[in-house]
Design a protein around this motif. Structure first.
Motif, PDB file in Angstrom:
ATOM      1  N   MET A 175       3.445  -3.963  -8.632  1.00 27.23           N
ATOM      2  CA  MET A 175       3.492  -4.130  -7.183  1.00 27.23           C
ATOM      3  C   MET A 175       3.082  -5.518  -6.725  1.00 27.23           C
ATOM      4  O   MET A 175       3.650  -6.058  -5.779  1.00 27.23           O
ATOM      5  N   MET A 176       2.084  -6.090  -7.381  1.00 33.90           N
ATOM      6  CA  MET A 176       1.599  -7.391  -6.941  1.00 33.90           C
ATOM      7  C   MET A 176       2.056  -8.531  -7.839  1.00 33.90           C
ATOM      8  O   MET A 176       1.927  -9.701  -7.480  1.00 33.90           O
ATOM      9  N   ALA A 177       2.576  -8.166  -9.028  1.00 37.54           N
ATOM     10  CA  ALA A 177       3.053  -9.172  -9.995  1.00 37.54           C
ATOM     11  C   ALA A 177       1.945 -10.170 -10.351  1.00 37.54           C
ATOM     12  O   ALA A 177       2.167 -11.384 -10.383  1.00 37.54           O
ATOM     13  N   VAL A 178       0.758  -9.635 -10.607  1.00 36.25           N
ATOM     14  CA  VAL A 178      -0.362 -10.482 -11.012  1.00 36.25           C
ATOM     15  C   VAL A 178      -1.027  -9.860 -12.231  1.00 36.25           C
ATOM     16  O   VAL A 178      -0.752  -8.721 -12.608  1.00 36.25           O
ATOM     17  N   ARG A 179      -1.912 -10.625 -12.851  1.00 33.64           N
ATOM     18  CA  ARG A 179      -2.673 -10.091 -13.985  1.00 33.64           C
ATOM     19  C   ARG A 179      -3.634  -9.017 -13.485  1.00 33.64           C
ATOM     20  O   ARG A 179      -4.060  -9.035 -12.321  1.00 33.64           O
ATOM     21  N   LEU A 180      -3.987  -8.106 -14.381  1.00 31.88           N
ATOM     22  CA  LEU A 180      -4.908  -7.026 -14.031  1.00 31.88           C
ATOM     23  C   LEU A 180      -6.207  -7.583 -13.458  1.00 31.88           C
ATOM     24  O   LEU A 180      -6.783  -7.003 -12.533  1.00 31.88           O
ATOM     25  N   SER A 181      -6.664  -8.696 -13.985  1.00 30.45           N
ATOM     26  CA  SER A 181      -7.948  -9.257 -13.546  1.00 30.45           C
ATOM     27  C   SER A 181      -7.939  -9.707 -12.097  1.00 30.45           C
ATOM     28  O   SER A 181      -8.992  -9.990 -11.530  1.00 30.45           O
ATOM     29  N   ARG A 182      -6.747  -9.773 -11.457  1.00 34.21           N
ATOM     30  CA  ARG A 182      -6.676 -10.199 -10.054  1.00 34.21           C
ATOM     31  C   ARG A 182      -6.810  -9.026  -9.080  1.00 34.21           C
ATOM     32  O   ARG A 182      -6.962  -9.250  -7.879  1.00 34.21           O
ATOM     33  N   ILE A 183      -6.753  -7.803  -9.588  1.00 33.10           N
ATOM     34  CA  ILE A 183      -6.784  -6.635  -8.698  1.00 33.10           C
ATOM     35  C   ILE A 183      -8.186  -6.378  -8.146  1.00 33.10           C
ATOM     36  O   ILE A 183      -8.359  -5.724  -7.127  1.00 33.10           O
ATOM     37  N   GLY A 184      -9.197  -6.923  -8.808  1.00 31.24           N
ATOM     38  CA  GLY A 184     -10.575  -6.663  -8.397  1.00 31.24           C
ATOM     39  C   GLY A 184     -10.879  -7.086  -6.983  1.00 31.24           C
ATOM     40  O   GLY A 184     -11.588  -6.385  -6.251  1.00 31.24           O
ATOM     41  N   ARG A 185     -10.347  -8.243  -6.569  1.00 32.51           N
ATOM     42  CA  ARG A 185     -10.599  -8.725  -5.207  1.00 32.51           C
ATOM     43  C   ARG A 185      -9.997  -7.773  -4.177  1.00 32.51           C
ATOM     44  O   ARG A 185     -10.543  -7.597  -3.083  1.00 32.51           O
ATOM     45  N   VAL A 186      -8.869  -7.156  -4.530  1.00 32.17           N
ATOM     46  CA  VAL A 186      -8.242  -6.195  -3.627  1.00 32.17           C
ATOM     47  C   VAL A 186      -9.112  -4.947  -3.514  1.00 32.17           C
ATOM     48  O   VAL A 186      -9.274  -4.383  -2.433  1.00 32.17           O
ATOM     49  N   LEU A 187      -9.682  -4.507  -4.631  1.00 33.67           N
ATOM     50  CA  LEU A 187     -10.535  -3.312  -4.617  1.00 33.67           C
ATOM     51  C   LEU A 187     -11.783  -3.522  -3.776  1.00 33.67           C
ATOM     52  O   LEU A 187     -12.281  -2.583  -3.158  1.00 33.67           O
ATOM     53  N   VAL A 188     -12.300  -4.734  -3.763  1.00 33.24           N
ATOM     54  CA  VAL A 188     -13.474  -5.005  -2.939  1.00 33.24           C
ATOM     55  C   VAL A 188     -13.140  -4.783  -1.467  1.00 33.24           C
ATOM     56  O   VAL A 188     -13.944  -4.231  -0.709  1.00 33.24           O
ATOM     57  N   ARG A 189     -11.925  -5.169  -1.061  1.00 34.25           N
ATOM     58  CA  ARG A 189     -11.509  -4.982   0.331  1.00 34.25           C
ATOM     59  C   ARG A 189     -11.080  -3.546   0.610  1.00 34.25           C
ATOM     60  O   ARG A 189     -11.300  -3.038   1.709  1.00 34.25           O
ATOM     61  N   CYS A 190     -10.479  -2.897  -0.398  1.00 38.04           N
ATOM     62  CA  CYS A 190      -9.921  -1.548  -0.202  1.00 38.04           C
ATOM     63  C   CYS A 190     -10.298  -0.641  -1.373  1.00 38.04           C
ATOM     64  O   CYS A 190      -9.444  -0.303  -2.202  1.00 38.04           O
ATOM     65  N   PRO A 191     -11.567  -0.223  -1.472  1.00 40.64           N
ATOM     66  CA  PRO A 191     -11.969   0.643  -2.590  1.00 40.64           C
ATOM     67  C   PRO A 191     -11.203   1.955  -2.636  1.00 40.64           C
ATOM     68  O   PRO A 191     -11.064   2.555  -3.695  1.00 40.64           O
ATOM     69  N   GLN A 192     -10.677   2.395  -1.476  1.00 41.99           N
ATOM     70  CA  GLN A 192      -9.965   3.673  -1.420  1.00 41.99           C
ATOM     71  C   GLN A 192      -8.688   3.673  -2.238  1.00 41.99           C
ATOM     72  O   GLN A 192      -8.126   4.736  -2.518  1.00 41.99           O
ATOM     73  N   LEU A 193      -8.214   2.495  -2.652  1.00 44.15           N
ATOM     74  CA  LEU A 193      -7.026   2.439  -3.509  1.00 44.15           C
ATOM     75  C   LEU A 193      -7.238   3.246  -4.788  1.00 44.15           C
ATOM     76  O   LEU A 193      -6.291   3.784  -5.360  1.00 44.15           O
ATOM     77  N   LEU A 194      -8.483   3.318  -5.233  1.00 41.06           N
ATOM     78  CA  LEU A 194      -8.793   4.048  -6.457  1.00 41.06           C
ATOM     79  C   LEU A 194      -8.573   5.546  -6.306  1.00 41.06           C
ATOM     80  O   LEU A 194      -8.480   6.258  -7.294  1.00 41.06           O
ATOM     81  N   GLY A 195      -8.478   6.020  -5.071  1.00 36.33           N
ATOM     82  CA  GLY A 195      -8.330   7.450  -4.852  1.00 36.33           C
ATOM     83  C   GLY A 195      -6.905   7.944  -4.778  1.00 36.33           C
ATOM     84  O   GLY A 195      -6.663   9.149  -4.818  1.00 36.33           O
ATOM     85  N   TYR A 196      -5.929   7.038  -4.691  1.00 31.79           N
ATOM     86  CA  TYR A 196      -4.540   7.467  -4.568  1.00 31.79           C
ATOM     87  C   TYR A 196      -3.961   7.833  -5.934  1.00 31.79           C
ATOM     88  O   TYR A 196      -4.216   7.165  -6.938  1.00 31.79           O
ATOM     89  N   SER A 197      -3.159   8.880  -5.957  1.00 32.92           N
ATOM     90  CA  SER A 197      -2.519   9.320  -7.198  1.00 32.92           C
ATOM     91  C   SER A 197      -1.388   8.377  -7.581  1.00 32.92           C
ATOM     92  O   SER A 197      -0.538   8.039  -6.747  1.00 32.92           O
ATOM     93  N   LEU A 198      -1.373   7.974  -8.831  1.00 29.90           N
ATOM     94  CA  LEU A 198      -0.306   7.081  -9.303  1.00 29.90           C
ATOM     95  C   LEU A 198       1.044   7.771  -9.255  1.00 29.90           C
ATOM     96  O   LEU A 198       2.027   7.208  -8.754  1.00 29.90           O
ATOM     97  N   GLU A 199       1.128   8.997  -9.767  1.00 28.15           N
ATOM     98  CA  GLU A 199       2.424   9.677  -9.881  1.00 28.15           C
ATOM     99  C   GLU A 199       2.872  10.331  -8.585  1.00 28.15           C
ATOM    100  O   GLU A 199       4.076  10.436  -8.341  1.00 28.15           O
ATOM    101  N   ARG A 200       1.928  10.762  -7.745  1.00 28.13           N
ATOM    102  CA  ARG A 200       2.306  11.484  -6.540  1.00 28.13           C
ATOM    103  C   ARG A 200       2.378  10.606  -5.287  1.00 28.13           C
ATOM    104  O   ARG A 200       2.975  11.008  -4.302  1.00 28.13           O
ATOM    105  N   ARG A 201       1.765   9.414  -5.349  1.00 26.60           N
ATOM    106  CA  ARG A 201       1.763   8.587  -4.137  1.00 26.60           C
ATOM    107  C   ARG A 201       2.189   7.141  -4.403  1.00 26.60           C
ATOM    108  O   ARG A 201       3.100   6.624  -3.746  1.00 26.60           O
ATOM    109  N   ILE A 202       1.531   6.487  -5.353  1.00 26.39           N
ATOM    110  CA  ILE A 202       1.770   5.058  -5.542  1.00 26.39           C
ATOM    111  C   ILE A 202       3.196   4.781  -6.027  1.00 26.39           C
ATOM    112  O   ILE A 202       3.956   4.025  -5.389  1.00 26.39           O
TER     113      ILE A 202
END
Length: 273
Positions: free
Chosen positions: A197-224
């Motif tokens: 989705m973001m076309a970045v390395r995994l290590s870049r997702i951390g900054r997004v999680l700091v802003r939106c921790p709720q991303l961790l709660g969405y289902s990969l197969e049913r929502r994302i």
């Protein structure tokens, strides 16, 4: 000799549903050897009157953890209530915690202290977040620090790029993360978000999680994945939060509005051919 008074107590005073009585006794047959007067009734009274467990939830709590009735109030239950209070859990929330996860009082005090110490001293969970974590996700107290919690924190900081001084904020804001499987849930979800989705390395997702921790709660197969693919087919780009936060109904409304806009554009273009 003890069987009839114990059964009468469980059904009439403790509120164990009759269809669950057999389950309770099979799960903890030692219950039948305990004195109603000296052990069962005082412990039940403590759970309701001091711990705050609603009387109408006592029976279900016993079904979930019948061993509670065998615990010593002074040596076992009361020290754990003090520990929860020290951790910032308001007294009026303890009963809710027990109704939701009665097994918590069956954990050893040493284990509970180890988990709380890890979350506060090593992860950096704030006092306010810790109290909310215990109230809303008490099952976390039963997790192993070494086998469960530490590997997830290590992944979030060392691989997903969450700054160590912010990982306490991330898990404090969305504590259910710590209960998810690392290899079946957290890792594949974040890898998909970063690479697909973001076309970045995994290590870049951390900054997004700091802003939106709720991303961790969405289902990969049913929502994302489904939403990402629907947008990709339309050539429509949305920010991650705008893509995942809306309800299914709201998301369908966004798609319909986009499709209607394209139809209007095509109609205007056709007039000028």
């Amino acid at each position: 000799r003890n069987l009839r008074p114990t059964v009468r107590f469980l059904l009439r005073e403790a509120g164990v549903p009759p269809d669950r009585l057999r389950r309770v006794i099979l799960a903890f047959p030692q219950l039948l050897g305990l004195s109603v007067q000296r052990t069962l009734r005082p412990t039940a009274r403590f759970l309701v009157q001091e711990a705050g467990l609603p009387l109408d939830r006592l029976g279900r709590a016993i079904v979930g953890r019948p061993q509670l009735l065998a615990c010593s109030v002074e040596r076992n239950l009361r020290p754990k209530l003090r520990l929860l209070a020290e951790a910032g859990l308001p007294p009026d929330k303890v009963g809710h915690l027990l109704a939701k996860s009665p097994h918590v009082l069956g954990l050893s005090e040493a284990h509970m202290r180890e988990v709380i110490r890890f979350l506060v001293d090593e992860v950096g969970v704030s006092a306010a977040h810790l109290a909310k974590m215990l109230a809303n996700s008490p099952q976390l107290l039963g997790l192993s620090v070494e086998a469960n919690l530490r590997p997830k924190i290590r992944f979030l900081t060392a691989e997903a790029g969450v700054p160590p001084d912010r990982v306490g904020h991330v898990v404090g804001a969305f504590p259910n993360t710590l209960g998810y499987s690392l290899d079946r849930n957290i890792r594949p979800k974040l890898e998909y978000l970063a690479r697909e989705m973001m076309a970045v390395r995994l290590s870049r997702i951390g900054r997004v999680l700091v802003r939106c921790p709720q991303l961790l709660g969405y289902s990969l197969e049913r929502r994302i994945k489904p939403r990402h693919l629907l947008l990709a087919r339309r050539g429509l780009r949305l920010g991650i939060s705008r893509m995942l936060a809306p309800t299914d109904q709201e998301f369908r409304r966004i798609l319909r509005a986009h499709d209607e806009h394209l139809r209007q554009v095509d109609a205007v273009a056709a007039l000028h051919l």
